[in-house]
Design an enzyme around this catalytic site. Structure first.
Site, mmCIF file in Angstrom:
data_model
loop_
_atom_site.group_PDB
_atom_site.id
_atom_site.type_symbol
_atom_site.label_atom_id
_atom_site.label_comp_id
_atom_site.label_asym_id
_atom_site.label_seq_id
_atom_site.Cartn_x
_atom_site.Cartn_y
_atom_site.Cartn_z
ATOM 1 N N GLY A 94 -6.849 12.317 0.918
ATOM 2 C CA GLY A 94 -6.329 12.813 2.186
ATOM 3 C C GLY A 94 -6.969 12.142 3.382
ATOM 4 N N ARG A 95 -8.182 11.641 3.162
ATOM 5 C CA ARG A 95 -8.897 10.994 4.264
ATOM 6 C C ARG A 95 -9.672 9.793 3.741
ATOM 7 N NH1 ARG A 95 -14.408 14.348 5.106
ATOM 8 N NH2 ARG A 95 -14.563 15.196 3.023
ATOM 9 N N ASP A 127 -7.579 16.680 8.937
ATOM 10 C CA ASP A 127 -7.383 15.713 10.023
ATOM 11 C C ASP A 127 -7.622 14.265 9.579
ATOM 12 O OD1 ASP A 127 -10.095 15.640 9.700
ATOM 13 O OD2 ASP A 127 -10.589 16.245 11.738
ATOM 14 N N GLY A 128 -8.082 14.102 8.336
ATOM 15 C CA GLY A 128 -8.290 12.743 7.830
ATOM 16 C C GLY A 128 -9.619 12.117 8.210
ATOM 17 N N ARG A 178 -17.857 3.260 0.393
ATOM 18 C CA ARG A 178 -18.435 3.679 -0.877
ATOM 19 C C ARG A 178 -18.070 2.689 -1.971
ATOM 20 N NH1 ARG A 178 -17.096 9.744 -2.625
ATOM 21 N NH2 ARG A 178 -15.065 9.065 -3.376
ATOM 22 N N ASP A 254 -11.066 16.985 -9.932
ATOM 23 C CA ASP A 254 -10.828 15.763 -9.152
ATOM 24 C C ASP A 254 -12.136 15.142 -8.688
ATOM 25 O OD1 ASP A 254 -10.624 18.301 -7.644
ATOM 26 O OD2 ASP A 254 -10.695 17.000 -5.897
ATOM 27 N N ASN A 255 -13.244 15.830 -8.926
ATOM 28 C CA ASN A 255 -14.549 15.272 -8.564
ATOM 29 C C ASN A 255 -15.356 14.930 -9.813
ATOM 30 O OD1 ASN A 255 -14.013 15.521 -5.839
ATOM 31 N ND2 ASN A 255 -14.997 17.520 -5.652
ATOM 32 N N ASP A 264 -18.745 12.298 -5.006
ATOM 33 C CA ASP A 264 -18.441 13.298 -3.978
ATOM 34 C C ASP A 264 -19.598 14.240 -3.683
ATOM 35 O OD1 ASP A 264 -16.135 12.365 -3.072
ATOM 36 O OD2 ASP A 264 -14.849 13.940 -3.838
HETATM 37 P P1 AMP Z 1 -13.316 16.912 -1.680
HETATM 38 O O1 AMP Z 1 -13.720 18.343 -1.724
HETATM 39 O O2 AMP Z 1 -14.057 16.091 -0.639
HETATM 40 O O3 AMP Z 1 -13.346 16.275 -3.010
HETATM 41 O O4 AMP Z 1 -11.811 16.915 -1.176
HETATM 42 C C1 AMP Z 1 -10.788 17.570 -1.836
HETATM 43 C C2 AMP Z 1 -9.450 17.116 -1.302
HETATM 44 O O5 AMP Z 1 -9.302 17.447 0.093
HETATM 45 C C3 AMP Z 1 -9.198 15.638 -1.397
HETATM 46 O O6 AMP Z 1 -7.846 15.479 -1.682
HETATM 47 C C4 AMP Z 1 -9.534 15.142 -0.006
HETATM 48 O O7 AMP Z 1 -8.893 13.931 0.301
HETATM 49 C C5 AMP Z 1 -9.024 16.286 0.865
HETATM 50 N N1 AMP Z 1 -9.723 16.372 2.153
HETATM 51 C C6 AMP Z 1 -10.966 16.821 2.372
HETATM 52 N N2 AMP Z 1 -11.265 16.776 3.696
HETATM 53 C C7 AMP Z 1 -10.180 16.291 4.334
HETATM 54 C C8 AMP Z 1 -9.866 16.002 5.704
HETATM 55 N N3 AMP Z 1 -10.725 16.228 6.692
HETATM 56 N N4 AMP Z 1 -8.633 15.513 5.963
HETATM 57 C C9 AMP Z 1 -7.754 15.293 4.985
HETATM 58 N N5 AMP Z 1 -7.986 15.535 3.691
HETATM 59 C C10 AMP Z 1 -9.183 16.031 3.350
HETATM 60 MG MG MG Z 2 -13.181 14.729 -4.027
#
Ligand code: AMP
Ligand code: MG
Length: 487
Positions: A94-95, A127-128, A178, A254-255, A264
């Protein structure tokens, strides 16, 4: 826009080519005022990237994804995943962006990936972007994990973008560059399976075999061998986490990588006082990802992987389930053996001490540590002094001294090797109060504390005078520590 440094950046697009269904061509968002906040120069050199160039204006544009080599094809990766036990059919970057696979001069192919590079179609409500604090946190903790010898993605650099991101308060934004042996996750396989496209599922598995577990290719049943290989690297990985008191905090499928690297660093933290129920993440209300649950969660995630791989394991579903169940059953034994061997090493036990003697010794230690709220890292490091004849460092940590003394007598009777222990038990881990202090300073514009902390963590086993505060547990007024995903 493309970059042309005076050396070659060999950036390929293998994932995008082989798995186009999971790769969405995308571009990074503009960084209004890029500023380098952290860089791992040794890693850059290993990757064939000139650190001086990375520090240049063009280098920063490269590190934020704004200018990439002509041949590169950056993509957002699609994946699915179980988050806190609930299935999300469509997650994805997502970002984040996969810039491509970098071929290092010494050989070897690694993903170069950005986090905080702007919204993608997978962003859902996000917000990405990413804030300086969480990206530097990933930098600091992944440096520490690597130096501890634990498989991990690496942080090449963190670049401040000059953009303000809105969280509870406005914060400075950053992009993390990364490096990972790949970003294939359990969730990648889950998504491939969920599409119902048997060919895609097979291509994901073949890609994983090729990049991470090539020995599986020659096995009698290559996909079963792939599953077993992932099982084994994860069993070994989680045993290493447990040995250093690392709490990942968000072990969603997913992690969890297929390579066996830690990925992550969101709400992760290091346990101080030993307690299996230790949880730091603000969103982990049920303690699903508590320190002591990590092996069970890894097994649970592997069960989801096995389910996703069923069509690759046998033509008939029942037969597939039987094969998967048996393979999954091997996790506990492997994890148990890996953790026991880590603990033997932490206790400096010579090879001739049998497991029948070692296991009860370990079992009797845990209640002592737990009831006394004993600092995990300090205790094991202090034990080498006890092996050398000075038990005071550990006696100062434990409440029940008669019980400790009796335990120490038993243990010393086995002739532990203090020098070996000092190579296994770190002096310095990224303690939560030190990480917070350094990130707060960086967010306010002072990078000194992060730089000093990183320097300390690069040599975690090497005790150095003057660094006592980096080895000490949090002061009592630090209180109970909570981490936030920073999303
Ligand atoms: P994470 O917990 O960092 O592994 O993120 C879980 C999911 O949420 C993944 O698909 C990320 O890309 C998405 N994500 C986390 N933070 C954001 C953000 N600020 N904007 C868009 N997508 C996000
Ligand atoms: Mg992740």
């Amino acid at each position: 826009m493309s970059v042309t440094p005076d050396f070659r950046i060999d950036l390929r697009h293998r994932f995008a080519d082989e798995l186009p269904e999971l790769a969405l061509p995308w571009q990074a968002a503009e960084a209004p005022a890029p500023r380098l906040l952290a860089i791992d120069e040794a890693l850059a050199v290993d990757l064939g990237l000139d650190p001086r160039w990375l520090r240049s204006e063009d280098g920063l544009r490269f590190l934020t994804g704004l200018a990439v080599p002509e041949a590169a094809r950056p993509v957002a990766q699609a994946y699915a995943g179980h988050q806190f036990g609930g299935y999300s059919p469509r997650l994805g970057d997502g970002r984040a962006l996969l810039l491509g696979e970098l071929c290092a001069p010494e050989g070897g192919m690694v993903d170069l990936h950005l986090k905080g590079s702007g919204r993608t179609p997978f962003a859902r409500g996000g917000d990405g972007f990413a804030a300086v604090g969480p990206m530097l946190r990933e930098h600091v903790v992944s440096v520490a994990m690597h130096a501890l010898g634990i498989p991990t993605t690496r942080s090449l650099a963190v670049v401040g973008t000059g953009r303000t991101v809105r969280r509870e308060t406005p914060l400075p934004g950053a992009v993390l560059a990364r490096v990972a042996s790949s970003h294939l996750r359990v969730g990648t396989v889950q998504l491939a399976r969920a599409t119902g496209d048997a060919d895609l599922l097979r291509r994901v598995a073949d890609h994983a075999i090729d990049r991470h577990h090539p020995a599986a290719r020659d096995a009698e049943a290559p996909y079963l061998a792939l599953f077993e290989a992932v099982r084994d690297v994860q069993a070994a990985l989680v045993a290493q986490w447990m040995a250093v008191g690392f709490v990942h905090g968000v072990m969603n499928t997913d992690n969890m990588t297929l390579s066996g690297e830690t990925i992550d660093y969101g709400p992760c933290a290091f346990m101080e006082a030993f307690d299996p129920a230790t949880v730091f993440s603000s969103i982990d209300e049920g303690g699903r990802y508590a320190y002591g649950n990590q092996p069970i969660v890894a097994e649970w995630n592997l069960a989801r992987l096995a389910e996703a791989m069923l069509p690759l394991l046998a033509e008939d579903q029942e037969a597939g389930i039987e094969i998967a169940t048996e393979a999954l059953g091997g996790f506990r034994e492997r994890y148990g053996a890996a953790f026991a061997s880590r603990l033997r090493a932490k206790l400096g036990l010579p090879a001739d001490v049998s497991d029948e003697v070692a296991a009860p010794l370990v079992d009797d230690l845990f209640p002592l540590l737990q009831s006394g709220h004993v600092d995990w890292t300090s205790f094991f490091r202090g034990l080498s002094s006890a092996a050398r004849g000075d038990a005071e460092p550990v006696r100062g940590l434990v409440l029940d001294l008669p019980a400790l003394d009796a335990w120490l007598d038993r243990w010393r009777g086995l002739d532990p090797d203090p020098d070996a222990m000092d190579r296994t038990n770190p002096v310095y881990v990224p303690r939560n109060h030190l990480v917070e202090e350094a990130l707060d300073a960086a967010t306010a514009g002072d990078l000194g504390p992060v730089e000093r902390l990183v320097e300390v963590l690069r040599a975690p086993y090497d005790e150095r005078p003057g660094l006592e505060r980096y080895a000490a547990p949090a002061p009592p007024d630090f209180g109970s520590y909570t981490t936030f995903c920073g999303t």
